[in-house]
Motif scaffolding. Structure first.
Motif, PDB file in Angstrom:
ATOM      1  N   MET A   1       0.929  -1.199  -0.044  1.00  0.00           N
ATOM      2  CA  MET A   1       0.062   0.086   0.060  1.00  0.00           C
ATOM      3  C   MET A   1       0.984   1.458  -0.124  1.00  0.00           C
ATOM      4  O   MET A   1       0.648   2.259  -0.453  1.00  0.00           O
ATOM      5  CB  MET A   1      -0.863  -0.001   1.222  1.00  0.00           C
ATOM      6  N   LEU A   2       1.989   1.052   0.578  1.00  0.00           N
ATOM      7  CA  LEU A   2       3.012   2.252   0.645  1.00  0.00           C
ATOM      8  C   LEU A   2       3.360   2.422  -0.671  1.00  0.00           C
ATOM      9  O   LEU A   2       3.525   3.716  -1.340  1.00  0.00           O
ATOM     10  CB  LEU A   2       4.105   2.025   1.668  1.00  0.00           C
ATOM     11  N   TRP A  27      -0.263  -2.288 -15.281  1.00  0.00           N
ATOM     12  CA  TRP A  27      -1.395  -3.292 -15.129  1.00  0.00           C
ATOM     13  C   TRP A  27      -0.996  -4.582 -14.236  1.00  0.00           C
ATOM     14  O   TRP A  27      -1.764  -5.078 -13.444  1.00  0.00           O
ATOM     15  CB  TRP A  27      -2.475  -3.540 -16.376  1.00  0.00           C
ATOM     16  N   THR A  28       0.165  -4.859 -14.413  1.00  0.00           N
ATOM     17  CA  THR A  28       0.480  -6.329 -13.649  1.00  0.00           C
ATOM     18  C   THR A  28       0.853  -5.710 -12.221  1.00  0.00           C
ATOM     19  O   THR A  28       0.348  -6.499 -11.452  1.00  0.00           O
ATOM     20  CB  THR A  28       2.065  -6.617 -14.058  1.00  0.00           C
ATOM     21  N   GLY A  29       1.191  -4.389 -11.903  1.00  0.00           N
ATOM     22  CA  GLY A  29       1.187  -4.035 -10.788  1.00  0.00           C
ATOM     23  C   GLY A  29      -0.236  -3.806 -10.025  1.00  0.00           C
ATOM     24  O   GLY A  29      -0.639  -4.305  -8.892  1.00  0.00           O
ATOM     25  N   MET A  36      -3.516  -9.198  -3.825  1.00  0.00           N
ATOM     26  CA  MET A  36      -3.185  -9.168  -2.565  1.00  0.00           C
ATOM     27  C   MET A  36      -4.357  -8.690  -1.583  1.00  0.00           C
ATOM     28  O   MET A  36      -4.309  -8.905  -0.294  1.00  0.00           O
ATOM     29  CB  MET A  36      -1.925  -8.301  -2.236  1.00  0.00           C
ATOM     30  N   LEU A  37      -5.052  -7.940  -2.131  1.00  0.00           N
ATOM     31  CA  LEU A  37      -6.131  -7.222  -1.288  1.00  0.00           C
ATOM     32  C   LEU A  37      -7.126  -8.125  -0.776  1.00  0.00           C
ATOM     33  O   LEU A  37      -7.708  -8.203   0.606  1.00  0.00           O
ATOM     34  CB  LEU A  37      -6.972  -5.954  -2.119  1.00  0.00           C
ATOM     35  N   LEU A  38      -7.585  -9.027  -1.542  1.00  0.00           N
ATOM     36  CA  LEU A  38      -8.645  -9.955  -0.961  1.00  0.00           C
ATOM     37  C   LEU A  38      -8.133 -10.838   0.253  1.00  0.00           C
ATOM     38  O   LEU A  38      -8.956 -10.861   1.332  1.00  0.00           O
ATOM     39  CB  LEU A  38      -9.019 -10.852  -1.895  1.00  0.00           C
TER      40      LEU A  38
END
Length: 112
Positions: A1-2, A27-29, A36-38
């Motif tokens: 997130m940073l 878009w890969t980022g 990772m968010l889920l």
């Protein structure tokens, strides 16, 4: 997130961010972030109890997210060494986890 926060400040506008979305290194980022968010959102005890076995399957999304994040990094810089330096602690943790799990399994087999 940073990293995302720095990216937002660097781009300074939503329009500029959307303009870059088609670039593979960008878009890969975003894809890695979504993957990772889920697992991050459901990383608490209530979710674990509520989802049961599915919780672990969702948590495993971090593995493809890691690979996609590595691709993201390489596509942006075309240099793999800095990416590996940042991934080294995670890889080391996985190796230690694997070693610990193997030892526990060997111990359990020798006890039976």
């Amino acid at each position: 997130m940073l990293h995302l926060i720095f990216y937002i400040f660097d781009m300074n506008s939503l329009a500029a961010m959307l303009e870059e979305i088609g670039i593979p290194g960008i878009w890969t980022g975003w894809l890695s972030l979504v993957l990772m968010l889920l697992p991050a959102v459901i990383s608490f005890n209530y979710a674990m109890r509520r989802l049961g076995r599915q919780w672990k399957n969702i948590q495993r999304l971090v593995y493809p997210a890691l690979i996609i994040a590595l691709v993201h990094w390489i596509l942006l810089d075309w240099v793999w060494q800095p990416a590996m330096v940042h991934l080294a602690p995670l890889i080391l943790a996985w190796i230690l986890r694997y070693i610990g799990r193997s030892r526990r399994q060997r111990t359990q087999r020798s006890m039976t």
